[in-house]
Design an enzyme around this catalytic site. Sequence first.
Site, PDB file in Angstrom:
ATOM      1  N   SER A  56       0.791  -1.230   0.000  1.00  0.00           N
ATOM      2  CA  SER A  56       0.000   0.000   0.000  1.00  0.00           C
ATOM      3  C   SER A  56       0.820   1.276   0.000  1.00  0.00           C
ATOM      4  CB  SER A  56      -0.953   0.008   1.200  1.00  0.00           C
ATOM      5  OG  SER A  56      -2.047  -0.843   0.961  1.00  0.00           O
ATOM      6  N   LYS A  60       0.035   3.597  -2.714  1.00  0.00           N
ATOM      7  CA  LYS A  60      -1.064   4.556  -2.612  1.00  0.00           C
ATOM      8  C   LYS A  60      -0.555   5.995  -2.551  1.00  0.00           C
ATOM      9  CE  LYS A  60      -4.664   1.650  -0.482  1.00  0.00           C
ATOM     10  NZ  LYS A  60      -4.091   0.307  -0.357  1.00  0.00           N
ATOM     11  N   SER A 103      -5.962   2.646   4.715  1.00  0.00           N
ATOM     12  CA  SER A 103      -5.438   1.993   3.522  1.00  0.00           C
ATOM     13  C   SER A 103      -6.542   1.232   2.793  1.00  0.00           C
ATOM     14  CB  SER A 103      -4.294   1.032   3.894  1.00  0.00           C
ATOM     15  OG  SER A 103      -3.406   0.852   2.835  1.00  0.00           O
TER      16      SER A 103
END
Length: 387
Positions: A86, A89, A144
């Site tokens: 993640s 991101k 997340s």
Amino acid sequence: MRDSTRLTRRAALGLTAAALPLSAAPSASAAPRVVGGERLARDGIQVRGATGLPGKLTARSWLLADAASGEVLASYRAHRRLAPASTLKMLFADTLLKKFARTDRHRVTDADLADIPYGSSLVGIKPGITYTVEQLWQGVFLRSGNDAVHVLAHMNGGVARTVAEMQARAEDLQALDTHVVSPDGFDHPGQLSSAYDLTLFARHGLADDDFRAYCRTRTADFPAGGKKTFQIQNTDRLLTGAWGLGTYDGLIGVKNGYTSDAGNTFTGAATRGGRTLLVTVMHPANGSNAVYEETAALLDWGFDRGSSVRPVGTLVTPLSEGGAPTPAARPAQEAASAPVPAAKGTSSWRLLEGATGAVAVLGAGALALRRRRATTAGTDRKGRHRG
């Protein structure tokens, strides 16, 4: 006669080669350069002018840099290509954050949530509920949430378009180790980045006030339908002090991640004495707290010894901001870099199916996206896939 003729020709060829100007001969300077400096492609720890680095660093790759100057203060396999989880991101946010106003509202549909990989980390978005863009970004940064990512991606014209734009943005940032397959960082064959690239994403993202505010938010109230809300907490343990860790003094974000393929990854930033340092740690060998402990140890060293360090490289400037283009070459240490595997099977969405028009509009940068399909893979310790 034939032998003497051959000898004469060979001699002539030898004289011709010797007479060539030096500029015509291959040289080390003609070799492709490494983004940020050739030392960043070397194996082993790279540091100059200071000692006392933390002795128990188990990460497969890490990097410490000064956020203001962009100087890389120390690194280990900075360009090694690994699954980012993640932390990707950060690139998603840097690509889309300014496309929607914080107060914009969106009523979520079933289609918005239909292509989330099974077992993803979720913030708890439900169809039929209207969310503000600010709430969706809180779901991305704090929890997340892959559901929040996919809603924003559909608001942006779809997953395929978003992936293409993220890849184009990576190219502009000169993050050449990064290959984007999904917008959420979930495990997919071929989805890769590096400690160097993730630090680039963090540095550029933190220059934006909204990005900075979201990643340092500890808790927020999230819609549960009607007038009901529930509280969400940031999963960054150095920010919240969760899981037995103390909070890190001066921490300002940025993003953590975990998948079974990537293990634990984290990019953190902290400010002390007017100086901001960035650290990315990828795939430490120990437990889930190790990624935070090793980040904290590197930050401590940087604040303590950083003034005497001579840089081993630099974080480059985006091309769109006048950065000098670096020849598009992967790092020299191919042995330590993970290759991009061929994707197999079919993902829960077809990344580029029906997206030809969208990709064409994105310009030359988006053409760097390789046409791949991906499959979901991996589970965490509790049997869940994570993003």
